[in-house]
Design an enzyme around this catalytic site. Sequence first.
Site, PDB file in Angstrom:
ATOM      1  N   SER A 108      82.453  36.485  73.708  1.00  0.00           N
ATOM      2  CA  SER A 108      81.944  37.598  72.907  1.00  0.00           C
ATOM      3  C   SER A 108      83.061  38.509  72.416  1.00  0.00           C
ATOM      4  O   SER A 108      82.823  39.397  71.589  1.00  0.00           O
ATOM      5  CB  SER A 108      80.939  38.427  73.717  1.00  0.00           C
ATOM      6  OG  SER A 108      81.540  38.971  74.873  1.00  0.00           O
ATOM      7  N   HIS A 164      50.402  53.791  41.322  1.00  0.00           N
ATOM      8  CA  HIS A 164      50.265  52.425  40.801  1.00  0.00           C
ATOM      9  C   HIS A 164      51.267  52.152  39.676  1.00  0.00           C
ATOM     10  O   HIS A 164      51.033  51.303  38.813  1.00  0.00           O
ATOM     11  CB  HIS A 164      48.845  52.153  40.297  1.00  0.00           C
ATOM     12  CG  HIS A 164      47.780  52.478  41.293  1.00  0.00           C
ATOM     13  ND1 HIS A 164      47.462  51.677  42.350  1.00  0.00           N
ATOM     14  CD2 HIS A 164      46.968  53.574  41.386  1.00  0.00           C
ATOM     15  CE1 HIS A 164      46.491  52.228  43.061  1.00  0.00           C
ATOM     16  NE2 HIS A 164      46.183  53.386  42.502  1.00  0.00           N
ATOM     17  N   SER A 202      79.182  44.689  32.479  1.00  0.00           N
ATOM     18  CA  SER A 202      78.962  43.242  32.452  1.00  0.00           C
ATOM     19  C   SER A 202      80.212  42.550  31.938  1.00  0.00           C
ATOM     20  O   SER A 202      80.880  43.046  31.030  1.00  0.00           O
ATOM     21  CB  SER A 202      77.772  42.916  31.548  1.00  0.00           C
ATOM     22  OG  SER A 202      77.741  41.535  31.238  1.00  0.00           O
ATOM     23  N   LYS A 208      76.611  46.994  28.592  1.00  0.00           N
ATOM     24  CA  LYS A 208      75.886  47.187  29.838  1.00  0.00           C
ATOM     25  C   LYS A 208      76.532  48.237  30.744  1.00  0.00           C
ATOM     26  O   LYS A 208      77.738  48.338  30.844  1.00  0.00           O
ATOM     27  CB  LYS A 208      75.790  45.868  30.619  1.00  0.00           C
ATOM     28  CG  LYS A 208      74.978  44.777  29.958  1.00  0.00           C
ATOM     29  CD  LYS A 208      73.497  45.084  29.922  1.00  0.00           C
ATOM     30  CE  LYS A 208      72.870  45.130  31.292  1.00  0.00           C
ATOM     31  NZ  LYS A 208      72.957  43.836  31.996  1.00  0.00           N
ATOM     32  N   ASN A 212      75.572  48.837  34.643  1.00  0.00           N
ATOM     33  CA  ASN A 212      74.673  48.293  35.661  1.00  0.00           C
ATOM     34  C   ASN A 212      74.557  49.210  36.890  1.00  0.00           C
ATOM     35  O   ASN A 212      75.544  49.813  37.317  1.00  0.00           O
ATOM     36  CB  ASN A 212      75.169  46.916  36.118  1.00  0.00           C
ATOM     37  CG  ASN A 212      75.124  45.895  34.990  1.00  0.00           C
ATOM     38  OD1 ASN A 212      74.261  45.959  34.127  1.00  0.00           O
ATOM     39  ND2 ASN A 212      76.058  44.969  35.001  1.00  0.00           N
ATOM     40  N   GLU A 242      71.232  48.844  43.389  1.00  0.00           N
ATOM     41  CA  GLU A 242      70.830  47.465  43.679  1.00  0.00           C
ATOM     42  C   GLU A 242      71.374  47.012  45.025  1.00  0.00           C
ATOM     43  O   GLU A 242      70.670  46.350  45.810  1.00  0.00           O
ATOM     44  CB  GLU A 242      71.307  46.544  42.549  1.00  0.00           C
ATOM     45  CG  GLU A 242      70.549  46.782  41.249  1.00  0.00           C
ATOM     46  CD  GLU A 242      71.062  45.932  40.103  1.00  0.00           C
ATOM     47  OE1 GLU A 242      70.322  45.767  39.133  1.00  0.00           O
ATOM     48  OE2 GLU A 242      72.214  45.445  40.175  1.00  0.00           O
ATOM     49  N   TYR A 261      69.180  40.845  83.548  1.00  0.00           N
ATOM     50  CA  TYR A 261      70.124  40.482  82.488  1.00  0.00           C
ATOM     51  C   TYR A 261      70.071  38.989  82.188  1.00  0.00           C
ATOM     52  O   TYR A 261      69.978  38.155  83.094  1.00  0.00           O
ATOM     53  CB  TYR A 261      71.563  40.872  82.869  1.00  0.00           C
ATOM     54  CG  TYR A 261      72.551  40.529  81.770  1.00  0.00           C
ATOM     55  CD1 TYR A 261      72.736  41.385  80.700  1.00  0.00           C
ATOM     56  CD2 TYR A 261      73.254  39.318  81.796  1.00  0.00           C
ATOM     57  CE1 TYR A 261      73.618  41.071  79.677  1.00  0.00           C
ATOM     58  CE2 TYR A 261      74.134  38.986  80.774  1.00  0.00           C
ATOM     59  CZ  TYR A 261      74.316  39.862  79.712  1.00  0.00           C
ATOM     60  OH  TYR A 261      75.170  39.532  78.690  1.00  0.00           O
ATOM     61  N   GLN A 285      73.727  39.059  74.725  1.00  0.00           N
ATOM     62  CA  GLN A 285      75.016  39.122  74.039  1.00  0.00           C
ATOM     63  C   GLN A 285      74.827  39.074  72.528  1.00  0.00           C
ATOM     64  O   GLN A 285      75.572  39.719  71.773  1.00  0.00           O
ATOM     65  CB  GLN A 285      75.900  37.973  74.515  1.00  0.00           C
ATOM     66  CG  GLN A 285      77.257  37.886  73.859  1.00  0.00           C
ATOM     67  CD  GLN A 285      78.112  36.811  74.498  1.00  0.00           C
ATOM     68  OE1 GLN A 285      78.472  36.901  75.663  1.00  0.00           O
ATOM     69  NE2 GLN A 285      78.430  35.769  73.738  1.00  0.00           N
TER      70      GLN A 285
END
Length: 498
Positions: free
Chosen positions: A29, A185, A306, A312, A314, A319, A346, A351
Amino acid sequence: MSNQPNPTKMWSGRFREPLDRTFEQWQRSFPFDWRLLSHEVAASQAHAQTLAAAGILTPEELEKTLKGLEAVGLRADNWAHRISASSGETEYEVSTQQVGAAIVASAPQAEDIHHFVELELTREIGALALKLHTGRSRNEQIATDTRLFVRGAIDFTLRDLREWMLALIDLAEKSGTAVMPGYTHLQRAEPVLIAHWLLAYVSMLERDHSRFSAARTRMNFCPLGSGAIAGATLALDRTIASNTLHFTAPTTNSVDATSDRDFMLDFAQAASTLGLHISRFAEEITLYATSEFGFIDLPEAFSTGSSAMPQKKNPDLTELARGKSARLLGASTALSTLIKGLPLAYNKDLQEGQEQIFDIAATLAGLLSVLPNFTRALKFNLARMAQAAQTGYLNAMAAATYLSNKGVPFRKAHEIVGNAVRLGLDKNLELNQLSLADLQTLSPEFGTDLFDSISVEGTLACHDVPGGTAPHRVADALTAAKQRIAALTSPAKGDAGV
C-alpha cells in the site's frame, strides 16, 4: 537463531518461505498510503509520549525518538527540495505526485507507511526505533492515520466552502434587484431576483458545511490503544495520545475502533452530495452561457477555445466540474460497496478504501480552489435576463393572486387566468398587453389596478414571505446569510491535522 528470510518485515517471525515477488509488490500500500506520512509521524509521536508515561521509554529515549520522528516527517519537504534543485522548478511547483514517486522509490522494501516510518526511524536512531511498536498494532495505526487525514481534509473543505459561499454572496449583492426567469421543468415559471437564485446555492452549501462539520464531530475519537482488536496489552493512558492529537476522547470499543470506517463513509457521502450541488450549479452556468439563453458571459480566464472552430468559447470549468461530481459519487459508492460485507474487525480489504478518500480529498480541493474566483468573475447579461423574465406569461401566478385577493376562489382564479393566457397566445400578446376590456370578458373582477400587480415589480412583490423573492425579503436574506457565514468558525489552531 532465526530462519526467517525477510528480516525487514514487521510480521515475518512466523514465516519461513519468502513472499512471491509479484504478490509482494501487488499487495503493497506504500505507493499510495505514503500520503499519510505526516499523520503517521504525528500519531507515532503521540504513542511515544504514551509509552514514556507508562515507563517503557526513558525521558532521554523519548526525546531521541521524537526528534527522530520529526526528521522522518521532513522527508516529503526534503524530496521536494531535491526535485526542485534538479529540475529547476520552484518547490511550490513540484507536484505531490513527484514527491510521492520519489519517496516510494527511496524505500522499495517498505510495505506500507507504517513500515516506511519504522525503517526510516531505525536509520535515524538505531535499534531504539523498534521499541516504538510496543503496545500497538498496525490496525490501530491505520485507523488513526486515516482519521487524521479525513479530519484535515474536512477542515480544508470547510474553509474552502466558506470562501465559495462568500463569493456567491458577493455576486448576489452586485446583482442588486436585477431579475431573471425562474424555472420549473426547465420551463419559465416566475420572475425571481438573480440574488435569490444565487442564494439558493448558498443554502445548499450551508447544508454541505453542516454535513462535513457533523461528520468531523462524530469521527473525532482516537483509536490509539485499541491494539489489533482487543485493546493494548499494556496499561496505557489513552488520553495522552488523544489529547496530543486533538481528539475529543479515546474510542470506546477496541473492536469497533480498528474496523470502523464510518468516518470515511461520512466524508465520502458528504463529498458526493456537495458534488451534486456543484454539478447543478455547473449545469446551470453551462446552460445560461449558451447563445440560446445568453444570460451569462463566461470569463475568458476560465474558458478555452476550439482547435477547429475559431468562434468558440467553451465552458471547460463547468463541464469538468460536472465530471468531477461523477468521480466523487463513484468513490463514495465504491467505499460503501467495499465495507458492506466485511466481518469484524480489521480486514485487508479496507486498504482499498484509502485510495477512495485520497481521491475524494484531492478532487474536492481542486474544485474548491477554482470555484470562488470563477464565481466572482461571472458577468450577467442583465438586459437579456430581464427581457426573458417579462415574456412567457411569468406573471400568471401574480394575476391569479390578484383575483384571489378580490375574493375569487383560487381554483376559479387559476382557471380564469389560464383562459387569459390562452387569449394572449391567440393574440400573440403578453398578459399585461391584453386590453382591460378583453380581460373583463373573462372576469369582471379585473380592474385597472391589475397592470401594476402583474408588472415585474408587482410580481416580485407579491412573494412577500420569508424565503420569498420580494426584493426586501431577498435583502434581508442576504444580510442573514452574510452573518451566518461570518459566524462559521475554523477548527482550533493545531486541530486540523496536517
